[in-house]
Enzyme design. Structure first.
Site, PDB file in Angstrom:
ATOM      1  N   ASP A 109       1.031 -14.392  -1.597  1.00 42.22           N
ATOM      2  CA  ASP A 109       2.224 -13.572  -1.819  1.00 42.22           C
ATOM      3  C   ASP A 109       1.793 -12.143  -2.153  1.00 42.22           C
ATOM      4  O   ASP A 109       1.856 -11.704  -3.297  1.00 42.22           O
ATOM      5  CB  ASP A 109       3.055 -14.179  -2.951  1.00 42.22           C
ATOM      6  N   HIS A 162       6.948 -11.481  -0.844  1.00 49.00           N
ATOM      7  CA  HIS A 162       8.348 -11.921  -0.871  1.00 49.00           C
ATOM      8  C   HIS A 162       9.315 -10.772  -1.162  1.00 49.00           C
ATOM      9  O   HIS A 162      10.533 -10.944  -1.051  1.00 49.00           O
ATOM     10  CB  HIS A 162       8.544 -13.078  -1.871  1.00 49.00           C
ATOM     11  N   SER A 211       9.072  -8.568  -9.641  1.00 45.72           N
ATOM     12  CA  SER A 211       8.244  -8.993  -8.518  1.00 45.72           C
ATOM     13  C   SER A 211       7.436  -7.845  -7.949  1.00 45.72           C
ATOM     14  O   SER A 211       7.919  -6.715  -7.837  1.00 45.72           O
ATOM     15  CB  SER A 211       9.126  -9.547  -7.396  1.00 45.72           C
ATOM     16  N   GLY A 212       6.216  -8.151  -7.546  1.00 42.91           N
ATOM     17  CA  GLY A 212       5.372  -7.153  -6.908  1.00 42.91           C
ATOM     18  C   GLY A 212       4.672  -6.224  -7.864  1.00 42.91           C
ATOM     19  O   GLY A 212       3.734  -5.519  -7.486  1.00 42.91           O
TER      20      GLY A 212
END
Length: 276
Positions: A119, A70, A214-215
């Site tokens: 994801d 994402h 994120s990530g």
């Protein structure tokens, strides 16, 4: 109903009820030159040469960075760069390597729905990362490896300091406890949104990942070494550190075969160059 939000850094780029960007909630400044596989994934939204941090990532090979699917806001690789050896986003630490992204590989079963999982993405870099003393390839878990309930890991990243958007300069770190799938998948927690290919941690109302994380990695000491067991994926809308709504990570051990098939990880060593 608690809404899912991808834990991106906003800058007005993601869909949320109120755009804001927050940090590893409840964290503190990391010690410099630790978590050396941590990456700052940076994005140039207007193709004007101005890059800013949007997500975290992990070095998994001298040519590859692992992040969340994402985090991919565009399939134009020229809009991304990976900064490794980073510590203070707003200062030159003389440890950073800035490398353009050459190719974006998103998991083939990612459909843009956080609740359906997958994801995860890999970014192939245009040039290999060299060992400058401030970078390291992450160790990954064994295929299918699970962590017990209550196991303490560490989340790292560069989100904002709070829900009003105070941005930390330095990499943040916080201990965060694993919530086993049997608990996280109950209706009082994330219910059916928590898949077995995900890993939950937190939910104490104090420590969590949030926008900007994120990530990035969930770092866990297993088998005597630090391993990246999770990739920050999603959390609750609004305040990120909500009770019984832990940060949800992509469980790396569920995707080892895919990671190896894409990146062909044969030698876990960084390329060494002598700089003249």
């Amino acid at each position: 109903m608690i809404l899912l939000v991808a834990l991106l850094s906003c800058f007005g780029l993601i869909c949320a009820e109120t755009p804001y960007h927050d940090r590893v909630i409840g964290g503190s400044d990391a010690k410099p030159n630790t978590w050396r596989w941590q990456v700052s994934l940076q994005f140039d939204s207007y193709n004007d040469g101005y890059f800013y941090h949007i997500c975290g990532g992990s070095i998994v090979d001298s040519f590859y960075v692992m992040t969340a699917a994402h985090c991919i806001l565009s399939m134009d690789a020229s809009q991304y760069r990976a900064v490794v050896g980073e510590y203070n986003l707003f200062e030159n630490d003389n440890s950073e390597l800035v490398i353009p992204v050459e190719t974006i590989i998103v998991h083939p079963e990612w459909v843009g729905d956080l609740g359906k999982g997958n994801d995860i993405a890999l970014l192939k870099l245009s040039t290999p990362i060299y060992d400058n003393g401030f970078v390291e390839i992450a160790n990954l878990p064994y295929p299918g490896q699970m962590l017990p309930h209550g196991f303490t890991c560490y989340i790292t990243g560069w989100g904002s300091m709070d829900h009003i958007g105070s941005t930390p300069a330095k990499l943040q770190v916080a201990p965060i406890n694993v919530v086993e799938h049997a608990v996280c998948s109950t209706p009082e927690w994330w219910g059916s949104l928590a898949l077995e290919t995900m890993l939950c941690a937190g939910g104490d109302g104090i420590i969590s990942g949030c926008h900007g994380d994120s990530g990035g990695p969930l770092n866990c000491m297993t088998d005597g070494v630090w391993r990246v067991h999770g990739v920050v994926s999603y959390g609750p809308a609004g305040m990120c550190n909500q009770v019984s709504k832990p940060t949800v990570f992509t469980r790396v051990s569920s995707f080892i075969d895919w990671i190896f098939s894409v990146s062909l990880l044969k030698c876990s060593s960084l390329t060494i160059f002598h700089l003249e």
